[in-house]
Design a protein around this motif. Sequence first.
Motif, PDB file in Angstrom:
ATOM      1  N   ALA A 119     -10.740   6.624   5.489  1.00  0.00           N
ATOM      2  CA  ALA A 119     -11.963   6.664   4.662  1.00  0.00           C
ATOM      3  C   ALA A 119     -12.030   8.013   3.948  1.00  0.00           C
ATOM      4  O   ALA A 119     -12.283   9.039   4.566  1.00  0.00           O
ATOM      5  CB  ALA A 119     -13.199   6.437   5.528  1.00  0.00           C
ATOM      6  N   LEU A 120     -11.766   8.003   2.659  1.00  0.00           N
ATOM      7  CA  LEU A 120     -11.740   9.243   1.872  1.00  0.00           C
ATOM      8  C   LEU A 120     -13.083   9.444   1.178  1.00  0.00           C
ATOM      9  O   LEU A 120     -13.655  10.526   1.179  1.00  0.00           O
ATOM     10  CB  LEU A 120     -10.622   9.133   0.829  1.00  0.00           C
ATOM     11  CG  LEU A 120     -10.375  10.325  -0.073  1.00  0.00           C
ATOM     12  CD1 LEU A 120      -9.894  11.521   0.741  1.00  0.00           C
ATOM     13  CD2 LEU A 120      -9.332   9.970  -1.144  1.00  0.00           C
ATOM     14  N   ALA A 162      -7.811  15.815   3.664  1.00  0.00           N
ATOM     15  CA  ALA A 162      -8.871  14.903   3.211  1.00  0.00           C
ATOM     16  C   ALA A 162     -10.204  15.262   3.874  1.00  0.00           C
ATOM     17  O   ALA A 162     -11.261  15.163   3.249  1.00  0.00           O
ATOM     18  CB  ALA A 162      -8.490  13.460   3.526  1.00  0.00           C
ATOM     19  N   ALA A 179      -6.034  13.822  11.787  1.00  0.00           N
ATOM     20  CA  ALA A 179      -4.635  13.598  12.183  1.00  0.00           C
ATOM     21  C   ALA A 179      -3.828  13.353  10.913  1.00  0.00           C
ATOM     22  O   ALA A 179      -4.214  12.514  10.089  1.00  0.00           O
ATOM     23  CB  ALA A 179      -4.510  12.392  13.120  1.00  0.00           C
ATOM     24  N   THR A 224       1.749  11.511   9.540  1.00  0.00           N
ATOM     25  CA  THR A 224       3.200  11.716   9.625  1.00  0.00           C
ATOM     26  C   THR A 224       3.552  12.590  10.831  1.00  0.00           C
ATOM     27  O   THR A 224       4.721  12.921  11.025  1.00  0.00           O
ATOM     28  CB  THR A 224       3.749  12.390   8.341  1.00  0.00           C
ATOM     29  OG1 THR A 224       3.189  13.699   8.220  1.00  0.00           O
ATOM     30  CG2 THR A 224       3.401  11.581   7.103  1.00  0.00           C
ATOM     31  N   LEU A 280      -3.225  -2.246   5.772  1.00  0.00           N
ATOM     32  CA  LEU A 280      -3.456  -2.815   4.437  1.00  0.00           C
ATOM     33  C   LEU A 280      -2.205  -2.701   3.578  1.00  0.00           C
ATOM     34  O   LEU A 280      -1.545  -1.659   3.558  1.00  0.00           O
ATOM     35  CB  LEU A 280      -4.624  -2.110   3.762  1.00  0.00           C
ATOM     36  CG  LEU A 280      -5.961  -2.272   4.484  1.00  0.00           C
ATOM     37  CD1 LEU A 280      -7.061  -1.518   3.753  1.00  0.00           C
ATOM     38  CD2 LEU A 280      -6.343  -3.746   4.614  1.00  0.00           C
ATOM     39  N   THR A 281      -1.901  -3.794   2.866  1.00  0.00           N
ATOM     40  CA  THR A 281      -0.693  -3.819   2.065  1.00  0.00           C
ATOM     41  C   THR A 281      -0.976  -4.459   0.711  1.00  0.00           C
ATOM     42  O   THR A 281      -2.128  -4.793   0.390  1.00  0.00           O
ATOM     43  CB  THR A 281       0.428  -4.562   2.829  1.00  0.00           C
ATOM     44  OG1 THR A 281       1.655  -4.432   2.098  1.00  0.00           O
ATOM     45  CG2 THR A 281       0.113  -6.037   3.008  1.00  0.00           C
ATOM     46  N   TYR A 282       0.101  -4.598  -0.069  1.00  0.00           N
ATOM     47  CA  TYR A 282      -0.056  -5.135  -1.425  1.00  0.00           C
ATOM     48  C   TYR A 282       1.131  -6.038  -1.756  1.00  0.00           C
ATOM     49  O   TYR A 282       2.250  -5.800  -1.279  1.00  0.00           O
ATOM     50  CB  TYR A 282      -0.176  -3.964  -2.420  1.00  0.00           C
ATOM     51  CG  TYR A 282      -0.432  -4.437  -3.812  1.00  0.00           C
ATOM     52  CD1 TYR A 282      -1.519  -5.264  -4.074  1.00  0.00           C
ATOM     53  CD2 TYR A 282       0.428  -4.105  -4.852  1.00  0.00           C
ATOM     54  CE1 TYR A 282      -1.737  -5.741  -5.345  1.00  0.00           C
ATOM     55  CE2 TYR A 282       0.205  -4.581  -6.130  1.00  0.00           C
ATOM     56  CZ  TYR A 282      -0.877  -5.402  -6.363  1.00  0.00           C
ATOM     57  OH  TYR A 282      -1.090  -5.886  -7.617  1.00  0.00           O
ATOM     58  N   TYR A 286       4.164   0.013  -9.684  1.00  0.00           N
ATOM     59  CA  TYR A 286       3.812   0.298  -8.285  1.00  0.00           C
ATOM     60  C   TYR A 286       4.862   1.208  -7.636  1.00  0.00           C
ATOM     61  O   TYR A 286       4.637   1.794  -6.589  1.00  0.00           O
ATOM     62  CB  TYR A 286       3.647  -1.010  -7.520  1.00  0.00           C
ATOM     63  CG  TYR A 286       2.757  -0.904  -6.309  1.00  0.00           C
ATOM     64  CD1 TYR A 286       1.405  -0.590  -6.416  1.00  0.00           C
ATOM     65  CD2 TYR A 286       3.271  -1.121  -5.035  1.00  0.00           C
ATOM     66  CE1 TYR A 286       0.597  -0.498  -5.301  1.00  0.00           C
ATOM     67  CE2 TYR A 286       2.470  -1.032  -3.904  1.00  0.00           C
ATOM     68  CZ  TYR A 286       1.136  -0.724  -4.044  1.00  0.00           C
ATOM     69  OH  TYR A 286       0.337  -0.636  -2.930  1.00  0.00           O
ATOM     70  N   PRO A 305      -5.842  -5.924  -6.113  1.00  0.00           N
ATOM     71  CA  PRO A 305      -6.031  -4.569  -6.626  1.00  0.00           C
ATOM     72  C   PRO A 305      -7.517  -4.208  -6.612  1.00  0.00           C
ATOM     73  O   PRO A 305      -8.359  -5.026  -6.972  1.00  0.00           O
ATOM     74  CB  PRO A 305      -5.480  -4.639  -8.056  1.00  0.00           C
ATOM     75  CG  PRO A 305      -5.335  -6.074  -8.384  1.00  0.00           C
ATOM     76  CD  PRO A 305      -5.220  -6.818  -7.092  1.00  0.00           C
ATOM     77  N   GLY A 314      -5.746   3.371  -5.476  1.00  0.00           N
ATOM     78  CA  GLY A 314      -5.476   2.318  -6.458  1.00  0.00           C
ATOM     79  C   GLY A 314      -5.378   2.869  -7.869  1.00  0.00           C
ATOM     80  O   GLY A 314      -4.408   2.606  -8.598  1.00  0.00           O
TER      81      GLY A 314
END
Length: 270
Positions: free
Chosen positions: A16-17, A45, A65, A68, A148-150, A160, A196, A202
């Motif tokens: 959540a940004l 962030a 956290a 990576t 979550l993916t696309y 992309y 999208p 995005g």
Amino acid sequence: MANDLLKGKRGIIFGALNDMSIAWKVAERAHEEGAQFVLSNAPVALRLGEINVLAEKCGAEVIGADATSSEDLDALVEKSMDQLGGKIDFVLHSIGMSPNVRKGKHYTDVNYDWYHKTMDISAISLHRTIRALLEKDAMSEWGSIVALTYIAAQRVFPDYNDMADAKSLLESITRSFGYHMGERKKVRVNTISQSPTMTTAGSGVKGFDEFVSYADAMSPLGNANALACADYCISMFSDLTRYVTMQNLFHDGGFSNTGVSMKVIEKFAK
Ligand SMILES: NC(=O)c1ccc[n+]([C@@H]2O[C@H](COP(=O)([O-])OP(=O)(O)OC[C@H]3O[C@@H](n4cnc5c(N)ncnc54)[C@H](O)[C@@H]3O)[C@@H](O)[C@H]2O)c1
């Protein structure tokens, strides 16, 4: 519309940004459904501070956290169990970033250090997270992990860029780790492939506005928005979906199964 679907459940929500973030909406909905959770994001962030507004609203602790860093993730899992008072029932992985996309490097000319970073942040971070949860025996039986993916993982969307490769890897990790988590811990792991959506991540993709309009015209139900995505995540965290695992679930208003729509064809009428 709250139904106590997550009453008594404990979770970790990554990503959540700001109030456009899909993870932000998931946190709001999870709170409405009675869950208790920890919010996590990269230290950089957190410095922006917006997450604190969400944390206050949801009565959630914020624990930084870098996704990576296995060290950070191990510490996050431990602290989350301490804070929430038990094992974790649900995890949202809503993390994505490509330095190549950000810096406008074309797919045919990617910087390979950045390409590694894209994979590490956007895909391998899911492996690291699940591994931390497994090693600390942190997930409750019948718990649920969603990333979550696309659809660029399956079909080419040229702008992309290397995120398409990252999403393919993310979906593969979901299947592979989903198998082991199912067998060893009765935990399910799925990806949701979202329409999208206008968010910080995005809108970093070139030509995103046009692209959102195209997808909307191609989808019989229109594009799914962030709140609808959050609703789907809640259903995947709930006990109503206990036997769904290792799946890539399209949440896209029908886009993925549409060859062409009349709205799009009409644009080519002579
Ligand atoms: N917006 C869309 O069109 C769309 C469509 C399908 C899937 N998704 C996916 O949804 C997820 C959430 O994206 P969003 O659209 O809400 O955008 P967003 O920019 O709000 O969220 C991306 C998050 O990733 C976090 N992040 C980046 N690097 C990190 C790191 N090293 N460690 C921990 N966190 C890190 C960011 O801080 C941010 O909170 C992403 O996986 C994205 O690819 C988005």
